[in-house]
Design an enzyme around this catalytic site. Structure first.
Site, short mmCIF file in Angstrom:
data_model
loop_
_atom_site.label_atom_id
_atom_site.label_comp_id
_atom_site.label_asym_id
_atom_site.label_seq_id
_atom_site.Cartn_x
_atom_site.Cartn_y
_atom_site.Cartn_z
N SER A 197 -1.44 1.53 -1.51
CA SER A 197 -1.69 0.31 -0.72
C SER A 197 -1.93 -0.82 -1.69
O SER A 197 -2.48 -0.63 -2.78
CB SER A 197 -2.92 0.50 0.17
OG SER A 197 -3.28 -0.72 0.78
N ALA A 214 -10.84 1.71 -3.04
CA ALA A 214 -11.20 2.56 -4.17
C ALA A 214 -10.32 3.81 -4.21
O ALA A 214 -9.85 4.23 -5.27
CB ALA A 214 -12.67 2.95 -4.10
N TYR A 230 -11.72 2.51 1.01
CA TYR A 230 -10.28 2.75 1.11
C TYR A 230 -9.57 2.18 -0.12
O TYR A 230 -8.71 2.84 -0.72
CB TYR A 230 -9.75 2.09 2.38
CG TYR A 230 -8.26 2.19 2.61
CD1 TYR A 230 -7.69 3.33 3.16
CD2 TYR A 230 -7.42 1.12 2.29
CE1 TYR A 230 -6.32 3.41 3.39
CE2 TYR A 230 -6.06 1.18 2.53
CZ TYR A 230 -5.51 2.34 3.07
OH TYR A 230 -4.15 2.41 3.30
N ASN A 241 1.81 10.48 2.45
CA ASN A 241 1.74 9.30 3.30
C ASN A 241 0.48 9.26 4.17
O ASN A 241 0.03 8.18 4.53
CB ASN A 241 2.98 9.25 4.20
CG ASN A 241 2.82 8.28 5.34
OD1 ASN A 241 2.94 7.07 5.19
ND2 ASN A 241 2.53 8.81 6.54
#
Length: 253
Positions: free
Chosen positions: A141, A156, A154, A89
């Site tokens: 995400s 990527a 991010y 996470n």
């Protein structure tokens, strides 16, 4: 949920936000929760809340970008018993248009969001393969599925994590280990609050609310249900999947 009571779960980034909410839910399900976070104080606070609620939890101060720290903590936990569940996470980002970024920012984003998860997989999965059982849930995400302005590196990393999860899910299917992704949409967390400050930040928040069919940002408590389901016996035939939890902002099928 079936099969969570008495299991042991590692949750990275469990000292706040989505991670803390996931840890609390595992505690309620009777899971022994190992909270990995570089913020040791935050991790201990999460552990204390779980214990106060009748659950079992232990805090570990771990920087997941440091392989030595990861190996030490995982080894200590494995010596005490089987590791059944891993939830990757921990994450970090700063919203900046790509052409205004520099290599220092790239490195920090990649180290935390990609290399950190790789470190955790490489340290934990051998124990699961040896046990011929295990559940991995990666918090990816929707930025990794559809992109997100100001979050190129991010995105990527999260796109890479989604592809990595599918690949390793194929490789380890016969070992009894499943891997799945949960892809959050915009979420009201301390990290998001750092970004959404001032007049421009308020405009970002209001714009997102208008774009999300359910007309609100996600809360950390919107994620533990799907995470615990994927970790449970009820999800034994699900692997290599990516499930968006975004209030309808992104719809895949």
């Amino acid at each position: 949920m079936r099969g969570l009571n008495g299991k042991t779960a590692i949750v990275t980034g469990g000292g706040s936000g989505i991670g803390r909410a996931i840890c609390r839910r595992f505690g309620e399900e009777g899971t022994n929760v190992a909270i990995f976070d570089m913020n040791g104080e935050g991790a201990q606070k999460t552990a204390d809340e779980i214990v106060a609620n009748g659950g079992k939890a232990r805090a570990f101060t771990v920087d997941i970008t440091d392989r030595g720290q990861v190996d030490k903590a995982v080894g200590e936990l494995a010596a005490a018993g089987r590791i059944d569940i891993l939830v990757n996470n921990a994450g970090w980002d700063r919203i900046v248009p790509f052409l205004q970024t520099d290599m220092d920012l790239w490195k920090k984003v990649i180290d935390i969001n990609l290399y950190g998860a790789l470190n955790m997989h490489h340290a934990v999965l051998p124990h699961m393969v040896e046990s011929r059982a295990g559940r991995v849930i990666n918090i990816a995400s929707d930025a990794g599925r559809v992109g997100s302005s100001g979050e190129a590196v991010y995105s990527a990393c999260k796109g890479g994590l989604i592809a990595f999860t599918k690949t390793v899910a194929r490789e380890l299917a016969r070992s009894g280990v499943t891997l799945n992704n949960v892809a959050p949409g915009p979420t009201d967390t301390p990290l998001f609050a750092e970004v959404a400050q001032g007049e421009s930040g308020e405009k970002i928040v209001e714009g997102l609310k208008r774009a999300i069919p359910l007309r609100r940002l996600a809360q950390p408590e919107d994620y533990p249900g799907i995470v615990c389901f994927l970790a449970s016996d009820d999800a034994g035939y699900i692997t290599g999947q990516t499930i968006s939890v975004s209030g309808g902002l992104t719809m895949h099928g």
